[in-house]
Design a protein around this motif. Structure first.
Motif, PDB file in Angstrom:
ATOM      1  N   PHE A 159     -17.064 -42.990  12.083  1.00  0.00           N
ATOM      2  CA  PHE A 159     -17.106 -44.429  11.919  1.00  0.00           C
ATOM      3  C   PHE A 159     -16.011 -44.881  10.962  1.00  0.00           C
ATOM      4  O   PHE A 159     -15.791 -44.254   9.908  1.00  0.00           O
ATOM      5  N   THR A 160     -15.304 -45.938  11.332  1.00  0.00           N
ATOM      6  CA  THR A 160     -14.404 -46.585  10.387  1.00  0.00           C
ATOM      7  C   THR A 160     -15.199 -47.657   9.635  1.00  0.00           C
ATOM      8  O   THR A 160     -16.375 -47.895   9.897  1.00  0.00           O
ATOM      9  N   ARG A 161     -14.523 -48.342   8.719  1.00  0.00           N
ATOM     10  CA  ARG A 161     -15.135 -49.478   8.035  1.00  0.00           C
ATOM     11  C   ARG A 161     -14.803 -50.785   8.744  1.00  0.00           C
ATOM     12  O   ARG A 161     -15.146 -51.860   8.256  1.00  0.00           O
ATOM     13  N   GLN A 162     -14.147 -50.678   9.913  1.00  0.00           N
ATOM     14  CA  GLN A 162     -13.696 -51.859  10.633  1.00  0.00           C
ATOM     15  C   GLN A 162     -14.741 -52.319  11.646  1.00  0.00           C
ATOM     16  O   GLN A 162     -15.007 -51.635  12.624  1.00  0.00           O
ATOM     17  N   PRO A 163     -15.352 -53.493  11.432  1.00  0.00           N
ATOM     18  CA  PRO A 163     -16.282 -54.015  12.433  1.00  0.00           C
ATOM     19  C   PRO A 163     -15.566 -54.318  13.747  1.00  0.00           C
ATOM     20  O   PRO A 163     -14.393 -54.735  13.752  1.00  0.00           O
ATOM     21  N   PHE A 164     -16.258 -54.093  14.832  1.00  0.00           N
ATOM     22  CA  PHE A 164     -15.746 -54.480  16.145  1.00  0.00           C
ATOM     23  C   PHE A 164     -16.258 -55.877  16.443  1.00  0.00           C
ATOM     24  O   PHE A 164     -17.472 -56.100  16.532  1.00  0.00           O
ATOM     25  N   ASN A 165     -15.335 -56.815  16.604  1.00  0.00           N
ATOM     26  CA  ASN A 165     -15.729 -58.196  16.867  1.00  0.00           C
ATOM     27  C   ASN A 165     -14.556 -58.961  17.484  1.00  0.00           C
ATOM     28  O   ASN A 165     -13.463 -58.403  17.664  1.00  0.00           O
ATOM     29  N   GLU A 166     -14.814 -60.221  17.795  1.00  0.00           N
ATOM     30  CA  GLU A 166     -13.788 -61.050  18.426  1.00  0.00           C
ATOM     31  C   GLU A 166     -12.571 -61.212  17.525  1.00  0.00           C
ATOM     32  O   GLU A 166     -11.425 -61.227  17.991  1.00  0.00           O
ATOM     33  N   GLU A 167     -12.811 -61.317  16.228  1.00  0.00           N
ATOM     34  CA  GLU A 167     -11.702 -61.501  15.278  1.00  0.00           C
ATOM     35  C   GLU A 167     -10.749 -60.319  15.306  1.00  0.00           C
ATOM     36  O   GLU A 167      -9.530 -60.486  15.204  1.00  0.00           O
ATOM     37  N   LEU A 168     -11.293 -59.112  15.470  1.00  0.00           N
ATOM     38  CA  LEU A 168     -10.446 -57.925  15.539  1.00  0.00           C
ATOM     39  C   LEU A 168      -9.553 -57.966  16.775  1.00  0.00           C
ATOM     40  O   LEU A 168      -8.353 -57.671  16.703  1.00  0.00           O
ATOM     41  N   LEU A 169     -10.115 -58.331  17.913  1.00  0.00           N
ATOM     42  CA  LEU A 169      -9.333 -58.429  19.137  1.00  0.00           C
ATOM     43  C   LEU A 169      -8.201 -59.442  18.986  1.00  0.00           C
ATOM     44  O   LEU A 169      -7.056 -59.179  19.383  1.00  0.00           O
TER      45      LEU A 169
END
Length: 256
Positions: A159-169
């Motif tokens: 796991f990274t500390r990076q959430p998967f979400n629309e903002e990431l895309l």
């Protein structure tokens, strides 16, 4: 909305595995299907059917005793249909161009960019400079933990500390040509798609996206079409008749 074929290679064989079971220790994976066909055979089939944009994934670590066998299979597939298939697994700025030279249309990257649990924009910039945004696919495969989805690396084990979400895309869309997203919690199960992941992908319109994970029936594909308004590409693994499943490839490509 397009069907995107796949060629997953593990321990030198074309396989379908349960994604969450993959482990570098002893090169282990829980197998759904092990093919008697080589990667080149699948590439030839996809070429005959005109199925472009498929992805080859090397599932062993680069320091694995099987990595060279995986690579040999991949080279065979890329030689059969040069310029039509993407490849991921162990891609870095040092070797990315060599895969394009082998015939890959794109390189697929996760772990090199999401290092130390965060996005390494210096590495991302270097990759874009080396191969061009038009040849780069960012794999944002994700797993759920404590009610939140996070990008996972190292063959979905960390796991990274990076959430998967629309903002990431949105944040990363300027660095790549498209996104590939495996919903790892359901990957290889054939138990149904991850609607939370699909709903996030449906909000993104800047780059093409391909979803993978849990597809086991035509109804699942219809769910992807409905949630994504026929904009989300998809790939089917273990449930496909090519890999021992019941979903007929010809029926899928005739419908979508």
């Amino acid at each position: 909305m397009e069907f995107r074929p796949c060629i997953d290679i593990h321990n030198g064989r074309v396989k379908q595995i349960v994604g969450g079971s993959l482990s570098d220790e002893n090169n282990f994976a829980r197998e759904n299907f092990v093919s008697e066909m080589g990667a080149g055979d699948y590439a030839g089939l996809y070429k005959r059917l005109g199925l472009r944009g498929g992805h080859i994934i090397l599932l062993n670590a680069r320091d694995s005793e099987y990595y060279q066998a995986d690579l040999a299979q991949a080279k065979e597939a890329l030689a059969v249909w040069s310029g039509a298939l993407e490849i991921g697994g162990g891609i870095t700025v040092e070797n990315a161009a060599s895969f394009l030279d082998m015939g890959a249309s794109h390189v697929i990257v996760t772990s090199y960019v999401f290092a130390d649990g965060k996005i390494r924009f210096d590495r991302l910039d270097s990759l874009v400079a080396e191969v061009g945004r038009e040849h780069l696919v960012l794999d944002l495969s994700c797993r759920e933990k404590e009610g939140q989805y996070y990008v996972v690396t190292d063959r979905w084990q960390k796991f990274t500390r990076q959430p998967f979400n629309e903002e990431l895309l949105e944040r990363l869309s300027g660095y790549c040509d498209e996104f590939l997203v495996h919903a790892v919690n359901v990957e290889g199960t054939g138990m149904g798609v991850d609607k939370t992941v699909l709903q996030c992908l449906a909000k993104h319109r800047n780059r093409p996206v391909t979803y993978a994970g849990g597809i086991g029936s035509l109804r699942d594909i219809e769910t992807i079409a409905a949630i994504g308004e026929k904009r989300i590409n998809y790939t089917v693994g273990s449930a496909l008749d090519l890999f021992g499943g019941s979903l007929k490839l010809e029926e899928i490509i005739s419908k979508y």
